[in-house]
Scaffold this motif. Structure first.
Motif, PDB file in Angstrom:
ATOM      1  N   TYR A  25     -77.582 -22.595 -24.469  1.00 36.62           N
ATOM      2  CA  TYR A  25     -76.751 -23.667 -25.031  1.00 36.62           C
ATOM      3  C   TYR A  25     -76.254 -24.597 -23.929  1.00 36.62           C
ATOM      4  CZ  TYR A  25     -72.828 -25.993 -27.315  1.00 36.62           C
ATOM      5  OH  TYR A  25     -71.962 -26.943 -27.802  1.00 36.62           O
ATOM      6  N   ARG A  26     -75.745 -24.018 -22.843  1.00 42.91           N
ATOM      7  CA  ARG A  26     -75.151 -24.834 -21.786  1.00 42.91           C
ATOM      8  C   ARG A  26     -76.193 -25.707 -21.088  1.00 42.91           C
ATOM      9  NH1 ARG A  26     -70.385 -22.079 -18.464  1.00 42.91           N
ATOM     10  NH2 ARG A  26     -70.266 -24.281 -17.838  1.00 42.91           N
ATOM     11  N   VAL A  29     -79.376 -29.488 -22.683  1.00 45.24           N
ATOM     12  CA  VAL A  29     -78.882 -30.863 -22.768  1.00 45.24           C
ATOM     13  C   VAL A  29     -80.002 -31.812 -22.346  1.00 45.24           C
ATOM     14  CG1 VAL A  29     -76.442 -30.369 -22.409  1.00 45.24           C
ATOM     15  CG2 VAL A  29     -77.938 -30.609 -20.431  1.00 45.24           C
ATOM     16  N   ARG A  36     -73.418 -28.221 -20.399  1.00 43.32           N
ATOM     17  CA  ARG A  36     -72.237 -28.259 -21.268  1.00 43.32           C
ATOM     18  C   ARG A  36     -71.124 -27.376 -20.679  1.00 43.32           C
ATOM     19  NH1 ARG A  36     -76.100 -27.820 -25.943  1.00 43.32           N
ATOM     20  NH2 ARG A  36     -76.050 -29.850 -26.974  1.00 43.32           N
ATOM     21  N   CYS A  39     -67.591 -25.781 -25.894  1.00 40.40           N
ATOM     22  CA  CYS A  39     -68.137 -25.902 -27.244  1.00 40.40           C
ATOM     23  C   CYS A  39     -68.070 -27.366 -27.674  1.00 40.40           C
ATOM     24  CB  CYS A  39     -67.315 -25.026 -28.197  1.00 40.40           C
ATOM     25  SG  CYS A  39     -67.664 -25.327 -29.939  1.00 40.40           S
ATOM     26  N   GLU A  40     -69.182 -27.906 -28.202  1.00 41.00           N
ATOM     27  CA  GLU A  40     -69.179 -29.319 -28.584  1.00 41.00           C
ATOM     28  C   GLU A  40     -68.480 -29.552 -29.918  1.00 41.00           C
ATOM     29  OE1 GLU A  40     -73.693 -29.422 -30.523  1.00 41.00           O
ATOM     30  OE2 GLU A  40     -73.148 -30.756 -28.866  1.00 41.00           O
ATOM     31  N   HIS A  41     -68.151 -28.478 -30.646  1.00 45.14           N
ATOM     32  CA  HIS A  41     -67.482 -28.629 -31.938  1.00 45.14           C
ATOM     33  C   HIS A  41     -65.959 -28.667 -31.779  1.00 45.14           C
ATOM     34  CE1 HIS A  41     -71.347 -27.979 -33.857  1.00 45.14           C
ATOM     35  NE2 HIS A  41     -71.514 -26.945 -33.039  1.00 45.14           N
ATOM     36  N   GLY A  43     -64.368 -28.109 -28.583  1.00 44.48           N
ATOM     37  CA  GLY A  43     -63.956 -28.495 -27.237  1.00 44.48           C
ATOM     38  C   GLY A  43     -63.487 -27.344 -26.364  1.00 44.48           C
ATOM     39  N   CYS A  59     -68.973 -19.376 -30.802  1.00 43.36           N
ATOM     40  CA  CYS A  59     -67.806 -19.896 -30.073  1.00 43.36           C
ATOM     41  C   CYS A  59     -66.584 -19.060 -30.459  1.00 43.36           C
ATOM     42  CB  CYS A  59     -67.567 -21.357 -30.431  1.00 43.36           C
ATOM     43  SG  CYS A  59     -65.991 -22.007 -29.847  1.00 43.36           S
ATOM     44  N   LEU A  66     -73.484 -21.426 -31.166  1.00 46.44           N
ATOM     45  CA  LEU A  66     -73.884 -22.248 -30.032  1.00 46.44           C
ATOM     46  C   LEU A  66     -75.210 -21.705 -29.512  1.00 46.44           C
ATOM     47  CD1 LEU A  66     -70.448 -22.264 -28.158  1.00 46.44           C
ATOM     48  CD2 LEU A  66     -71.241 -23.846 -29.917  1.00 46.44           C
TER      49      LEU A  66
END
Ligand SMILES: [Zn+2]
Length: 243
Positions: A25-26, A29, A36, A39-41, A43, A59, A66
Motif C-alpha cells: 500500500y505504502r 503510488v 504513502r 491512510c488515505e481515507h 489520514g 487501517c 489498505l
C-alpha cells in the motif's frame, strides 16, 4: 522432508504474507511521488520504523482496507513456502528462495496496482537474495553456483534489455532490473532453471491477456504488468528445477 517441517514452512509463509499488504500500500503510488505516510481515507499516519511498513491491510483508525487483501497475500506466501520446503528440503539455498518470495510478493502487488516496480523493493530483493546465496555457498563449501548466479543475472538482464529496446516494446526498465535480480537464484539452480524462468512469464502472460481481452476487462492497448508473471515464472522454475 517431513510433513511437520512443510507445515511449519507454510505457517511461516502465511505469517510473512500478513506483513505484506502495508508495504504494498505504502509503495503503491504513482512514480515520482513519495511513499504513502498514512491512510488515505482517515489520514491516520503510519508508525515510524519497520512497524509502520509491516502489517495487515486494515487501517486501525477507520478500518478501511489498505493495499491487497491479506487473505490473498497469506494464501500465496503460505503455499509458496510450503511447496518450496517440500521441493528443497534441507538444501542450504532454501532460505534465499523464501526471502525472494517474501519480498517478491509486495513487488508483484505494487506492479498489479500501479504498473511499476519500485527501486527500494527491487534493491531489497537483490540484497536478500544475494545474502541468502552467499550463505548457501558458505554452507555447501563451493562457490561455483554463486559464479553461475552472477553470470545468469547478466544474461537475464541482457535478454530483457534487448526486449525493452525493441520498437513498440512495453517492457520497462523496472522489468530489466527485476530480471537481473531473479537471474541470481535461477542461475544458482542451473541453466535449465534460467531458461524456464526466462520463457515462462511470456507463456503465462499470453493466456492472461487473452482472457482479459475476451472478458473485455482489457483493451488491445491496455498495458499489463509483467512483474507478477516474471515472479510467478521464477517461482515455478524454482519448483521445477530443485538441485
Ligand atoms: Zn484510515
Amino acid at each position: 522432508m517431513s510433513a511437520v517441517t512443510v507445515s511449519v514452512a507454510a505457517l511461516l509463509g502465511a505469517a510473512a504474507g500478513v506483513l505484506v499488504p502495508r508495504t504494498a500500500y505504502r509503495l503503491g503510488v504513482v512514480a515520482g511521488t513519495p511513499a504513502r505516510a498514512g491512510c488515505e481515507h482517515c489520514g491516520r499516519p503510519f508508525r515510524a520504523g519497520p512497524g509502520g511498513w509491516l502489517g495487515p491491510a486494515t487501517c486501525r483508525g477507520c478500518r478501511a482496507r489498505l493495499g491487497p487483501p491479506t487473505t490473498f497475500t497469506v494464501t500465496v506466501a503460505g503455499l509458496a513456502y510450503g511447496l518450496l520446503a517440500l521441493r528443497f528440503g534441507a538444501d542450504p539455498v532454501l532460505p534465499a528462495l523464501l526471502a525472494a518470495v517474501a519480498i517478491g510478493l509486495p513487488l508483484a502487488c505494487v506492479d498489479l496496482a500501479r504498473l511499476r516496480l519500485p527501486d527500494p523493493l527491487i534493491a531489497a530483493l537483490a540484497l536478500a537474495t544475494a545474502a541468502g546465496l552467499a550463505l548457501a555457498a558458505a554452507g555447501t563449501g563451493t562457490a561455483v553456483p554463486l559464479w553461475r548466479a552472477g553470470a545468469a543475472a547478466i544474461v537475464c538482464a541482457g535478454a530483457y534489455l534487448l526486449l525493452a529496446l525493441l520498437p513498440g516494446s512495453r517492457l520497462g526498465f523496472g522489468d530489466v532490473k527485476l530480471a537481473a535480480v531473479l537471474g541470481l537464484p535461477l542461475g544458482w539452480l542451473g541453466w535449465p532453471a534460467v531458461l524456464t524462468g526466462l520463457l515462462l512469464p511470456h507463456l503465462l502472460i499470453g493466456p492472461v491477456a487473452l482472457v482479459l481481452l475476451l472478458t473485455r476487462r482489457a483493451g488491445r492497448r491496455t498495458a499489463l504488468p509483467l512483474g507478477p508473471a516474471m515472479l510467478a515464472g521464477a517461482l515455478a522454475a524454482f519448483l521445477l528445477h530443485p538441485r
